[in-house]
Structure formats: C-alpha cells, structure tokens
Design an enzyme around this catalytic site. Sequence first.
Site, PDB file in Angstrom:
ATOM      1  N   SER A 193       0.622  -1.247  -0.201  1.00  0.00           N
ATOM      2  CA  SER A 193      -0.045   0.060   0.062  1.00  0.00           C
ATOM      3  C   SER A 193       0.763   1.384  -0.021  1.00  0.00           C
ATOM      4  O   SER A 193       0.441   2.382  -0.478  1.00  0.00           O
ATOM      5  CB  SER A 193      -0.881   0.068   1.320  1.00  0.00           C
ATOM      6  OG  SER A 193      -0.280   0.051   2.586  1.00  0.00           O
ATOM      7  N   HIS A 201      -5.606  -4.515  -0.669  1.00  0.00           N
ATOM      8  CA  HIS A 201      -5.661  -3.430  -1.697  1.00  0.00           C
ATOM      9  C   HIS A 201      -5.843  -3.932  -3.273  1.00  0.00           C
ATOM     10  O   HIS A 201      -5.998  -3.170  -3.895  1.00  0.00           O
ATOM     11  CB  HIS A 201      -4.543  -2.444  -1.606  1.00  0.00           C
ATOM     12  CG  HIS A 201      -4.232  -1.706  -0.365  1.00  0.00           C
ATOM     13  ND1 HIS A 201      -4.961  -0.221  -0.369  1.00  0.00           N
ATOM     14  CD2 HIS A 201      -4.016  -1.606   1.063  1.00  0.00           C
ATOM     15  CE1 HIS A 201      -4.734   0.219   0.823  1.00  0.00           C
ATOM     16  NE2 HIS A 201      -4.018  -0.624   1.537  1.00  0.00           N
ATOM     17  N   LYS A 230     -12.008  -1.678   2.533  1.00  0.00           N
ATOM     18  CA  LYS A 230     -11.355  -0.830   1.505  1.00  0.00           C
ATOM     19  C   LYS A 230     -12.174  -0.310   0.346  1.00  0.00           C
ATOM     20  O   LYS A 230     -13.208   0.236   0.521  1.00  0.00           O
ATOM     21  CB  LYS A 230     -10.069  -1.225   1.150  1.00  0.00           C
ATOM     22  CG  LYS A 230      -9.183  -1.020   2.266  1.00  0.00           C
ATOM     23  CD  LYS A 230      -7.686  -1.475   2.313  1.00  0.00           C
ATOM     24  CE  LYS A 230      -6.767  -1.232   3.629  1.00  0.00           C
ATOM     25  NZ  LYS A 230      -6.107  -2.208   4.045  1.00  0.00           N
TER      26      LYS A 230
HETATM   27  C1  LIG Z   1      -5.840  -2.507   5.374  1.00  0.00           C
HETATM   28  C2  LIG Z   1      -5.002  -3.736   5.295  1.00  0.00           C
HETATM   29  C3  LIG Z   1      -5.650  -4.723   6.484  1.00  0.00           C
HETATM   30  C4  LIG Z   1      -6.658  -4.539   7.472  1.00  0.00           C
HETATM   31  O1  LIG Z   1      -7.799  -4.495   7.028  1.00  0.00           O
HETATM   32  P1  LIG Z   1      -9.025  -3.841   7.802  1.00  0.00           P
HETATM   33  O2  LIG Z   1     -10.272  -4.540   7.244  1.00  0.00           O
HETATM   34  O3  LIG Z   1      -8.915  -2.354   7.827  1.00  0.00           O
HETATM   35  O4  LIG Z   1      -8.582  -4.423   9.198  1.00  0.00           O
HETATM   36  C5  LIG Z   1      -4.924  -5.991   6.192  1.00  0.00           C
HETATM   37  N1  LIG Z   1      -4.053  -6.395   5.588  1.00  0.00           N
HETATM   38  C6  LIG Z   1      -3.446  -5.507   4.470  1.00  0.00           C
HETATM   39  C7  LIG Z   1      -2.424  -5.724   3.571  1.00  0.00           C
HETATM   40  C8  LIG Z   1      -4.262  -4.213   4.579  1.00  0.00           C
HETATM   41  O5  LIG Z   1      -3.934  -3.249   3.728  1.00  0.00           O
END
Ligand SMILES: *Cc1c(COP(=O)(O)O)cnc(C)c1O
Length: 397
Positions: free
Chosen positions: A182, A210, A241
Amino acid sequence: MTIKKTFITEELDRLKREGLYTNIPVIAGPQGAWVEIEGKKYLSCCSNNYLGFCNDPALIEAVKKYVDKWGVGPGAVRTIAGTLDLHLELEKKLAEFKGTEAAMVVQSGFCANLAAIPPLVSKGDLIFSDELNHASIIDGCRLSRAEIVRFKHADPENLDAQLAKYDNVNCHKLVISDGVFSMDGDIAPLPALVEVAEKHGAMIMVDDAHGEGVLGRGGRGIVDHFNLHGRVDVEVGTLSKAFGVVGGFVAGDAELVDYIRQKARPNLFSSAMTVPDIGANLAALEELSRSEDRVKRLWENGRYLKKGLKDMGFNIGHSETPITPVIIGEATEAKKFSARLFEEGVFAGAITFPTVPMGTARIRVMVSAAHTKEDLNFALQKFQLVGEEMKIISSSR
Ligand SMILES: *Cc1c(COP(=O)(O)O)cnc(C)c1O
C-alpha cells in the site's frame, strides 16, 4: 495508579515533542470525494474508498432493508448464538466472486490475518514473510509462534534461497505476501512466488486487502489478475477498503475454510459481523458483479492523476496500481507539503519513517472512482502550486 501512570505521561510527552503524536481530523458527514472538516470542504485524497462505496445509495438502501428484517446485532460469537443466514449468504457470494470453493467472514481484514495464520502454523513451523508485509500479517505470524523468516521484498529468488535452507526440515511451511503493497502501490510477483512455494512444498497465502475491488476482472483481486485460481492456498481479504464498509474474510478450498472456522480465535471468541455491515457488503458485491464501470473509472482516474503529476516533474515512484505516492524526501518537508495542501483544500496526509524508509517521506495520493475529472484537476493544480512554492518541482513554463 500514580507510579504506573508516569510512563504513560512521559511517553505521550515524547510523542508530542518529537512530532509523532497523531491528531485525527474529524469528518462531519460521509466519506466521499469531498469531506467536511471543521465546517470546510476538502478534496479527500487519502481514503481507501477506492470505488466510492462508502456513501453509495444502493448500499444505504440495502442496509435499511436488511436492518428492518434482521435487526442490527449478531447476538454473540457464531459458534454460541448461531450464525445468521445472512453471514452464510455473504460468504457464499464472496466465494463465488473470488472464484474459490468457500469463504469465512470476520470482523475486519486485521482479524482475518489473526484468524488465518495461527491455525496453519505453530511452534516448530516456519513462515516465510515478505519484509514489507502489513502489520496485521506480522501480528498474525507472531501469534502463531512459528519461526518467522523474512524474504526480500517482492523477490522470488530470495524466497527460493530462504526456503532452500530449510528443505530438509520437516514442518509446516507457509509463504505470506501482501498482494498490493500500500505504500508504493506495487504488486507482489505472485506467479513466481507460487512457483517457488510449490517447488519447496510450502503453503502460500496472499493478503489482497488493496487488490480487492481493484485488481482482476471487475475487481476480483490478485489471484484473478494473474489467473492463479486454485494455486493459492489461502486468500485473505478486506471489506473495509474498496468495498467501502468494514469486515474481512478468508477464502480457499472448502476443507481449508472449514478448518479455519473450527480453529480461528477471532471466529470462536469475538462476535460476528453486524447486520448493517453484511447488508452493505452484499450490496457492494452485487454492484461489483453487475458492472465493471467503477473499477474502470478508478484505473482511469489513477492513470490521469499519475500522468499529470509526472508531467509536472514529481517523483511518483513505481506504482502499478491507482495508489500514487508523491515522494518528497525529508519527513519535515513532506509534512509541510501536506499542511500546505490542506490549507489549499486538499486532504492528503504525509507518510514518513518508520512506515516508509528514511528519506522517502511522501504524500500518498489515493484516487477513487468517486473523483470527477474536475476533482482531479483541482488536486493537480494544488500539487503544482505547492510543489513550485516549495521548489520540489521547477516553475511551470
Ligand atoms: C488495510 C489492510 C489490512 C486491514 O484491513 P481492515 O479491514 O482495515 O482491518 C490488512 N492487510 C492489509 C495488507 C491491509 O492493507
């Protein structure tokens, strides 16, 4: 509490002194292309609301419909109070969308990593983890108590070499990588990682947080993007997301998911997703399955913004996704850049060490399908203004 409390006060003071204390902007109203902060509108360039689902009328309607019929709460953990039929429906539709046999939903993507990893490896086993993996993967790995071997970022040759060292060790081996990283927007070389894992008899897991709703046909994710269906043992995903809601899931073959259900502590000891969350996620899935327009618009917007920033002379790294890092360099400069953007009406935070390497502090621009061309032009105009003012790019002709 007085003795115990001293360290808390001291640490808070240190954070504030060193500029590491986080002040969180308060958004009045929904997340969207524009957000309201302290009575003023800002163009949002920092949310993960990739497809604009956070405030989508179809999702809002669905929530109302589901809440009328199912209420709001799940009652308890699923193994104790029973699972709502809605949880099963969401899991079935998610599996269909991802092209896996089964899926299990949990409260968040973070929880999905805590759910998926410890049942697969434990003390005496080995995890091979990309050095830039997300914090929730790292925590899931630590919870498992397996030994963690880090391999060089997105480097299948290094993974091969690390795995080879343990070829004659007989234990469970699990390779784990983020799908999309990310901070830089680069995509894991999954086909090569899969090959290396297969060669050494290791399981492979990808966290597609992502990539969900972004990569692959109609946003089906990284496995679809590389056409690796059936070759990735465990897929972890988030609904927080691109899906615009909250939640996480673990997908894979039916037996694996059945096993994770039986073993995963976030499933056994934490209450299930709420009805509004499930309802909104079902609606997002339906919209995604119905049309690829949103995903196409997201990529178009990403390309447009990147071209604009690059033409101005900004260093935008090597992103392969709509994530657009604008690399400034020093942390203080990046923070100043972000503050000036904010004064100009653009909300885009600075990301600094230790989240990114020293000297690569950046503004990470997150585009969304919700942004219009005018919105993107507004952002570009402000980046140019602040970039020239701070002499990060040379003045326009
Ligand atoms: C954002 C993210 C998470 C966490 O996801 P949430 O649903 O916000 O808890 C887990 N792994 C990765 C790679 C992320 O970018």
